[in-house]
Write a protein that holds these residues in place. Structure first.
Motif, PDB file in Angstrom:
ATOM      1  N   THR A 169       0.833  -1.202   0.000  1.00 18.67           N
ATOM      2  CA  THR A 169       0.000   0.000   0.000  1.00 18.67           C
ATOM      3  C   THR A 169       0.870   1.255   0.000  1.00 18.67           C
ATOM      4  N   TYR A 186      -1.459  -1.250  -4.883  1.00 17.72           N
ATOM      5  CA  TYR A 186      -2.715  -1.420  -4.158  1.00 17.72           C
ATOM      6  C   TYR A 186      -3.404  -2.738  -4.475  1.00 17.72           C
ATOM      7  N   ALA A 195      -5.741   0.995   1.037  1.00 15.38           N
ATOM      8  CA  ALA A 195      -5.472   0.453  -0.300  1.00 15.38           C
ATOM      9  C   ALA A 195      -6.608   0.788  -1.256  1.00 15.38           C
ATOM     10  N   TYR A 196      -7.860   0.554  -0.814  1.00 14.05           N
ATOM     11  CA  TYR A 196      -9.005   0.847  -1.689  1.00 14.05           C
ATOM     12  C   TYR A 196      -9.159   2.347  -1.902  1.00 14.05           C
ATOM     13  N   TYR A 200      -6.647  -2.125   4.611  1.00 16.83           N
ATOM     14  CA  TYR A 200      -7.643  -2.451   3.583  1.00 16.83           C
ATOM     15  C   TYR A 200      -8.287  -1.169   3.048  1.00 16.83           C
ATOM     16  N   ALA A 212      -1.763  -5.476  -2.513  1.00 20.32           N
ATOM     17  CA  ALA A 212      -2.130  -5.371  -1.100  1.00 20.32           C
ATOM     18  C   ALA A 212      -3.521  -5.940  -0.862  1.00 20.32           C
ATOM     19  N   ILE A 213      -4.476  -5.559  -1.714  1.00 16.69           N
ATOM     20  CA  ILE A 213      -5.858  -6.028  -1.567  1.00 16.69           C
ATOM     21  C   ILE A 213      -5.945  -7.536  -1.741  1.00 16.69           C
TER      22      ILE A 213
END
Length: 542
Positions: free
Chosen positions: A409, A414, A442-443, A439, A417-418
Motif C-alpha cells: 500500500t 494497491y 489500499a481501496y 484495507y 495489497a488487496i
C-alpha cells in the motif's frame, strides 16, 4: 512537567509494570525536589525491588535522616541490609519496628530468619513463636517453626506445627516437603511431587525457601526430585543452575560444575529468569564457567527486566561472542536500543546481524525490522526484506502478511495489497483494526487513482468496497462506524459525474457517519453538543 506530576507518573507506570518509565519518573521527581519524602521513598522501594540494593540503601538513609519515625523505611532498610549480607544492620532495623502494630508479627519473623541463617534454631524458635502469638495464621512463621523443630530433633513438635498449618493451608509445599524430610517415606515424596505437578518453577520456588534459611542440602534434595525425572534435553535449565549454586554453598565444587554444565546444555526456549535470587545464581555460574553463552543470555534478560540496561546489553554481547549464531541475543540488543534508547540505527544493525545467522526462522525478526525500516523510510530495504522472508514463514504468519500488505500500500501496489488481505484470514485482538485500516487505505488510494483517470465506475467500486467488512479480516462492523471518508469520496465521484442528487445523499451519509473529527461543517462545543452553523442540533447515526 512539575515534580508532583513526575511522582504521580511514577506511581502510574509502576502499577502498569513499566519499569524503565517508573525509575525515570521517580528519579526526575527526586531531582526536582530532593526534600520530597514520598518521591524519594518510592524510588528507594522500587530500586530494592529491582535488586539495586546499594542504591536503595543510599536513598533510604536520606529518608530516615529526614524522618526517623517512618517504620516502613526501617523495614525496607532491614530487607536491603539482609540482601547486602549485613546481618548486624538488618537485626538493628527489624528490632526498631518490633513494637509497631503493623510489624508486630513480621519483625520477629525476620529476626528469627537471621538466627536460622547462623544455625541458632533455639533462639529462632523464640522469635517465630512471638510472631505466631501476634498472628496465629502467619504462614511463613509457622513454616519456619516446623523447620526449626526438625533441625533441633523435635519431630513431634515439627509434626504438630505442620498439622496446624495444613489446617489453614492444605496444599502448603513446605509442609509436604517437611513431612517427607521427617519420614523419608516414598509415599510422602510422591505426595510432594504430585503437588508440584512437574512444574520446574515450583521446585525452584520451594528450594529458594530452604536456601533463604541456609538449608542448602534440603534445597538440593527438592531440586533433585525434578532432575531425576527429566532428561537434560527436555529439562529446565534454572533447576540445574540453582542446584549448582547450592552445591557451591556446600563447598562441593565438582558437583557444582557438573550442574552448571548440564544447565548450559538445556534448551533456552521459554526460559525467563525473573527472581532477584537468580542474580547470584547466574553470576556464580559465570564465575565458574565463563564459556556458558546461555548463562550470559539469561543474566542479560534478568538485568533488562530489572532496569539494568547497560548490564543487560553487556551480557547479551558476551553471549554473542561465545555463540555468534545466537539469534535471540541479537534481537534482545536490538529491542533494547529501539524501545529504550530510541536508537533506531543501532537497533537496525543488530536486527540485520540476527538475520545473517543460520537460524533465522523467527518471524519477529522480519516483522520488527520492517517496522523500523518503515519508520526510517527505507523503502528499498523493506522490499529486499520481504523478498528474503522464507516462504514457510510468510505462509503461516498473517501478522507478517499484514506488514507486507502495508508495504504494498505504501509503495502504490494497491491491487497486490488487496489480494493479500482478501486471500488470508487474520485474527486481530479485540478493539484492534489495523488490518481494516490497511484495507481501507489500499481501496482509497486505488479509487483515487481511478478517479484521476476518470474511470468513475471503478472508483465507485473501490470506495464502496471500503464500506464492507470482510469476515476474513477478523473485525466486524462496529455499531458506530467511521466510514465518512468513503462517503466523501463517493460524493466527490458523483459530483464529477454530474449526479448532484446522489452526491448530496452521499454527503449527508458522510456527515452522519462521521466520527465528529476533521469535518468542517460539524463542530463540538466544550459541553459536547454538536453545533451546525452555530445552532445546537442532534446527530443521529444509522
Amino acid at each position: 512537567m512539575t515534580q508532583e506530576n513526575y511522582y504521580i507518573n511514577g506511581i502510574y507506570h509502576e502499577l502498569r509494570n513499566e519499569h524503565f518509565q517508573t525509575e525515570q519518573s521517580y528519579t526526575e521527581a527526586v531531582k526536582q525536589n530532593p526534600d520530597s519524602l514520598p518521591a524519594r521513598f518510592s524510588l528507594a522501594i522500587f530500586l530494592a525491588k529491582m535488586g539495586k540494593y546499594e542504591q536503595a540503601r543510599k536513598e533510604l538513609e536520606i529518608v530516615l535522616k529526614q524522618d526517623n519515625s517512618i517504620s516502613d523505611g526501617h523495614y525496607y532498610m532491614g530487607v536491603v541490609a539482609l540482601n547486602l549480607n549485613n546481618p548486624v544492620l538488618a537485626q538493628k532495623e527489624f528490632s526498631v519496628i518490633e513494637n509497631i502494630p503493623k510489624y508486630a508479627s513480621i519483625s520477629p519473623y525476620m529476626q528469627g530468619l537471621l538466627c536460622t541463617k547462623r544455625k541458632d534454631y533455639k533462639k529462632a524458635l523464640e522469635y517465630f513463636e512471638k510472631s505466631i502469638s501476634v498472628d496465629h495464621k502467619a504462614t511463613a512463621s509457622l513454616e519456619a517453626k516446623a523447620i526449626a523443630h526438625r533441625k533441633l530433633g523435635n519431630k513431634s513438635h515439627a509434626f504438630e506445627a505442620g498439622r496446624i498449618l495444613l489446617e489453614n493451608d492444605s496444599i502448603n509445599y513446605i509442609m509436604f516437603s517437611e513431612k517427607y524430610f521427617l519420614t523419608r517415606k516414598n509415599s510422602d515424596k510422591s505426595a510432594l511431587k504430585h503437588l508440584l505437578r512437574d512444574d520446574p518453577e515450583l521446585y525452584v520456588e520451594l528450594a529458594i525457601k530452604y536456601a533463604a534459611l541456609n538449608l542448602y542440602t534440603e534445597a538440593i534434595d527438592v531440586l533433585s526430585m525434578y532432575m531425576q525425572d527429566w532428561q537434560i534435553s527436555g529439562s529446565y535449565p534454572l533447576v540445574y543452575y540453582y542446584a549448582g549454586y547450592y552445591y557451591g554453598k556446600l563447598s562441593e565444587y565438582n558437583k557444582s560444575l557438573n550442574m552448571y554444565y548440564k544447565a548450559s546444555k538445556c534448551s533456552t526456549d521459554y526460559v525467563f529468569p525473573n527472581r532477584l535470587e537468580s542474580f547470584n545464581v547466574l553470576k556464580d555460574a559465570l564465575n565458574k564457567t565463563q564459556s556458558d553463552a546461555n548463562a550470559y543470555y539469561y543474566l542479560g534478560n534478568l538485568y533488562f527486566s530489572k532496569v539494568w540496561l547497560e548490564s543487560a546489553v553487556d551480557n547479551w554481547q558476551q553471549s554473542i561472542k561465545l555463540n555468534p549464531s545466537f539469534v535471540l541475543a541479537y534481537r534482545n540488543i536490538a529491542l533494547a536500543y529501539w524501545k529504550v534508547n530510541k536508537d533506531t540505527k543501532t537497533a537496525i544493525k543488530y536486527y540485520e546481524l540476527a538475520l545473517k545467522c543460520t537460524s533465522k526462522t523467527d518471524f519477529r525478526l522480519y516483522y520488527e525490522l520492517d517496522i523500523l525500516y518503515e519508520q526510517c523510510a527505507m523503502t528499498k530495504k523493506r522490499k529486499m526484506l520481504f523478498e528474503s522472508v522464507p516462504e514457510q514463514i510468510l505462509k503461516t504468519r498473517t501478522d507478517l502478511i499484514q506488514r507486507q500488505a502495508g508495504f504494498f500500500t505504501d509503495t502504490g501496489k494497491y491491487e497486490e495489497a488487496i489480494s493479500l488481505l482478501l486471500n488470508n484470514r487474520f485474527a486481530m485482538p479485540e478493539r484492534v483494526s489495523i488490518t481494516k485500516t490497511i484495507y481501507n487505505k489500499a481501496y482509497m488510494n486505488l479509487g483515487k487513482r481511478y478517479l484521476a483517470k476518470k474511470n468513475y465506475k471503478k472508483a465507485l467500486e473501490c470506495f464502496n468496497d471500503m464500506l464492507k467488512y470482510p469476515k476474513n479480516l477478523g473485525v466486524g462492523r462496529k455499531s458506530i462506524t467511521d466510514d465518512a471518508q468513503a462517503w466523501e469520496m463517493i460524493a466527490q465521484t458523483y459530483r464529477k459525474m454530474k449526479k448532484n442528487s446522489l452526491a448530496h445523499k452521499a454527503e449527508q451519509m458522510a456527515a452522519r457517519k462521521s466520527d465528529l473529527k476533521g469535518f468542517d461543517w460539524l463542530k463540538i462545543d466544550k459541553s459536547g453538543y454538536i453545533l451546525k452553523n452555530g445552532v445546537m442540533e442532534t446527530l443521529f447515526y444509522s
